[in-house]
Design an enzyme around this catalytic site. Structure first.
Site, PDB file in Angstrom:
ATOM      1  N   HIS A  49       4.461  61.872  97.770  1.00 41.45           N
ATOM      2  CA  HIS A  49       4.319  60.510  97.038  1.00 41.45           C
ATOM      3  C   HIS A  49       4.217  60.709  95.423  1.00 41.45           C
ATOM      4  O   HIS A  49       4.871  59.892  94.733  1.00 41.45           O
ATOM      5  CB  HIS A  49       2.865  60.197  97.505  1.00 41.45           C
ATOM      6  CG  HIS A  49       2.522  58.525  96.578  1.00 41.45           C
ATOM      7  ND1 HIS A  49       2.939  57.459  97.312  1.00 41.45           N
ATOM      8  CD2 HIS A  49       1.906  58.200  95.543  1.00 41.45           C
ATOM      9  CE1 HIS A  49       2.644  56.466  96.356  1.00 41.45           C
ATOM     10  NE2 HIS A  49       2.198  56.964  95.152  1.00 41.45           N
ATOM     11  N   GLU A  71       7.340  60.538 102.943  1.00 38.27           N
ATOM     12  CA  GLU A  71       5.863  60.196 102.904  1.00 38.27           C
ATOM     13  C   GLU A  71       5.442  59.243 104.272  1.00 38.27           C
ATOM     14  O   GLU A  71       4.454  59.202 104.608  1.00 38.27           O
ATOM     15  CB  GLU A  71       5.887  59.368 101.680  1.00 38.27           C
ATOM     16  CG  GLU A  71       4.422  58.571 101.230  1.00 38.27           C
ATOM     17  CD  GLU A  71       4.441  57.781 100.281  1.00 38.27           C
ATOM     18  OE1 GLU A  71       3.795  57.568  99.517  1.00 38.27           O
ATOM     19  OE2 GLU A  71       5.974  57.276  99.900  1.00 38.27           O
ATOM     20  N   ASN A 400      13.519  93.067 105.812  1.00 36.97           N
ATOM     21  CA  ASN A 400      13.607  94.455 106.497  1.00 36.97           C
ATOM     22  C   ASN A 400      12.351  94.742 107.216  1.00 36.97           C
ATOM     23  O   ASN A 400      12.565  95.146 108.517  1.00 36.97           O
ATOM     24  CB  ASN A 400      13.885  95.337 105.428  1.00 36.97           C
ATOM     25  CG  ASN A 400      14.280  96.821 106.068  1.00 36.97           C
ATOM     26  OD1 ASN A 400      15.296  97.041 106.586  1.00 36.97           O
ATOM     27  ND2 ASN A 400      13.334  97.672 106.130  1.00 36.97           N
TER      28      ASN A 400
END
Length: 672
Positions: A49, A71, A400
């Protein structure tokens, strides 16, 4: 039409939006693990918002539309009408990626491109899907209307007001949020404006945008108080007639025909008003400064450090107590100033760590692994330039660990481990350095397997591979093209990630250490300086020339004992704690005109960490430690390999700062 990037309002929006987007990245991943966390849902809702409100003020329609859809969906989530699942979370993360792209466009001065219709439609499906499973709400034993009929007249208004207190419409809530940011209430329809009194504005709406949870709740109470006042008949209050006022009956009719006036502030609102002044004062104590100005100040402090070193050297030639005191005072003040300026450039490493929950979540989901990421020491501060420089190497190492380190859930279970793997990313300050560790409880690395792989790839013969220590075997993963992954994927890469990590860390004057145990896991430790501007060094001499060793690379120092040296494969080595380390005479690489007959009586060996290895360098004289300011090499020395820069010593001479990985690559033909 391009945006005016110098506009102050736009710059304020960019600062606020960047903080919110960084927060959303962590909050969304956390939401997947706690999908019904009301505080988390409200916080994410307010984030979308707030961005929507700022973007709307700047007419950034593409961003407004995407945030508005998000929203709306989060409004349903926090009301319990929808529930978060993995597919919905994928959509949210795509929305966040698009918002970050839009943010980058705005930052470059361009209006953001509209989001793909596909993502907007997907959000609409979630919003309008009436068949979605929702949490069953318990039915009230007695309907509100029946309660009003059965209770005493004196209790009827209380029940009605209680029902009104719990019913705040979406538009009213949106209007309340707009009020917090100093806007009008555009979300409230005209019909509602005529029937619902607007909350009384408080100083918060015109002051700082920051608001505590208590203040937010107080404003909600204020709005509920307005509805309560609407539901309850006003209590008669004595008043003094005003001759100029119309009769009471006319005034009542007049009031009924017009929009109601704002209600009196509730006690909670007064509490907010009382808090507003300190909030405004706190906002005024900070100021936004361009980083280039901080860099200029840091450079000037660096010059001051050089002058201090020069004065300290001159002072040692005079045996004057008063001058010694003055120089000591200068040293203290300069040190405090240096620390203060460095702190202004510091940023918490959380700025880097914040991206990893999303990284781990996405990789684990694509690999069908179950992984828990733990972050430690996020509040650790270091130079902003280092924060930016460490981002990519850490991403490589975390990817990794997830891809290569952690086993599949079934494999872990068969080995007697929990199905969920764990990766711990931590940071801590150690003196003038930062220690970063990436630890996993995965399969670990087998030194024998690494030796065999090195021979298969033609990197070395079997005899050489057989003499490698465990630490040297683990370091093979940083060799270009070296990968233990049998299948190439987008995650594991093509063997080019880890050598890039090593190069990046080396450029930061950092070192890497690896510890691993088969079946237990792997821990990678990275040590980097707090700042790149001023560096602690060990000053040495080769002949008549001074050189500076970055202190972060120095491991230990001792006198050279030729009886402890050996030659292995044509390379002179020195035995240190029953371990052979390669030994090099720096004077042969860096000075000219030296002959064997001019060797000093005592030579010293400095053991240096180069990448993941330890190497011994022979020097003529040890001058001691000194803080130096790194200066770029002049035009005549540009392109010279093996030097990180230059500095000015306390006696006014120029010293070259060594870049050990580059030095080894050029002179020893080793890819450190």
């Amino acid at each position: 039409m391009a945006l005016d990037t110098d506009d102050e309002i736009l710059q304020d929006f960019l600062v606020e939006a960047e903080e919110i987007l960084e927060g959303l990245n962590e909050q969304l991943v956390e939401l997947e693990n706690s999908p019904q966390d009301a505080d988390l849902l409200n916080s994410i809702f307010r984030g979308f918002h707030t961005i929507k409100g700022g973007a709307g003020f700047l007419s950034l329609e593409a961003m407004v539309n995407l945030c508005h859809k998000s929203e709306d969906l989060f409004n349903l989530l926090r009301q319990g009408e929808r529930f978060v699942d993995a597919d919905m979370m994928d959509t949210f993360l795509k929305v966040l990626d698009i918002l970050n792209t839009m943010f980058a466009e705005i930052k470059s001065g361009q209006y953001p491109s509209p989001a793909d219709n596909e993502i907007i439609e997907q959000l609409s499906v979630y919003i309008n899907n009436d068949s979605a499973v929702a949490a069953p709400e318990p039915e009230p034993e007695v309907a509100p209307e029946e309660q009003v009929e059965e209770v005493e007249p004196s209790q009827g208004s209380e029940s009605a007001s209680a029902a009104a207190d719990d019913e705040i419409t979406d538009d009213e809530f949106e209007a309340l949020l707009d009020q917090l940011h100093g806007n009008s209430a555009p979300g409230i329809k005209d019909t509602e404006k005529a029937s619902t009194p607007a909350p009384t504005p408080t100083p918060t709406s015109t002051g700082s945008d920051d608001i505590t949870e208590e203040e937010f709740e107080a404003l909600l109470d204020e709005l509920q108080g307005a509805k309560k006042a609407q539901a309850e008949p006003p209590a008669p209050t004595p008043s003094v007639p005003n001759p100029a006022s119309p009769p009471a009956s006319d005034k009542a009719a007049e009031t009924k025909a017009s929009a109601p006036k704002p209600v009196e502030k509730a006690p909670a609102a007064e509490k907010v008003e009382a808090k507003a002044a300190p909030a405004k004062q706190a906002a005024d104590t900070s100021v936004r400064v361009d980083t280039s100005r901080l860099d200029e100040i840091m450079n000037m402090v660096g010059e001051l450090v050089l002058v201090r070193n020069r004065i300290s050297t001159l002072e040692s030639a005079f045996e004057n107590e008063e001058m010694a005191k003055a120089v000591n005072n200068l040293r203290v003040v300069t040190g405090d100033l240096q620390t203060a300026v460095m702190k202004t450039r510091m940023q918490p490493i959380k700025k880097v760590f914040g991206r990893f929950p999303r990284v781990v979540r996405d990789i684990a989901r694509s690999l069908k692994k179950d992984i828990d990421l733990e972050l430690r020491g996020e509040e650790t501060d270091l130079d902003k330039n280092l924060v930016e420089a460490l981002a990519d190497p850490l991403v490589h190492l975390v990817r990794n660990a997830v891809d290569h380190g952690i086993e599949m859930p079934d494999v872990r279970e068969a080995a007697g481990k929990p199905r969920q793997g764990k990766v711990v990313l931590s940071a801590a300050q150690e003196g003038d350095h930062i220690l970063l560790t990436i630890a996993d409880d995965g399969a670990g690395m087998n030194p024998e397997t690494l030796r065999r792989k090195a021979v298969e790839k033609g990197m070395m013969d079997e005899d050489t591979a057989g003499r490698l220590t465990e630490s040297e075997c683990f370091s093979l993963i940083f060799s270009p093209g070296f990968s233990m992954k049998q299948e190439i994927s987008d995650i594991s890469g093509r063997g080019v990630g880890m050598d890039v990590v090593k190069t990046s860390i080396s450029k930061l004057n950092g070192v890497i250490d690896i510890q691993s145990e088969v079946g237990v896991g792997t821990t990678l430790s990275i040590k980097v300086p707090l700042t790149l501007a001023i560096m602690p060094t060990l000053m040495v001499m080769l002949g008549e020339q001074i050189f500076a060793f970055p202190l972060v690379n120095v491991n230990e120092i001792f006198h050279l004992d030729l009886s402890k040296t050996n030659v292995v494969d044509g390379q002179q080595t020195i035995m240190v704690r029953n371990k052979a380390l390669p030994l090099f005479y720096l004077s042969k690489w860096l000075t000219k005109g030296r002959t064997d007959g001019k060797k000093p009586e005592i030579e010293h060996v400095v053991i240096v960490n180069v990448g993941t290895q330890r190497v011994g360098f022979v020097v003529d004289v040890l001058l001691g430690q000194e803080e130096v300011v790194i200066k770029p090499l002049g035009a005549l020395l540009q392109g010279t390999h093996g030097f990180a820069g230059a500095t000015i010593t306390g006696d006014g001479r120029i010293a070259l700062i060594l870049d050990f990985p580059e030095l080894m690559k050029v002179h020893a033909n080793r890819g450190y």
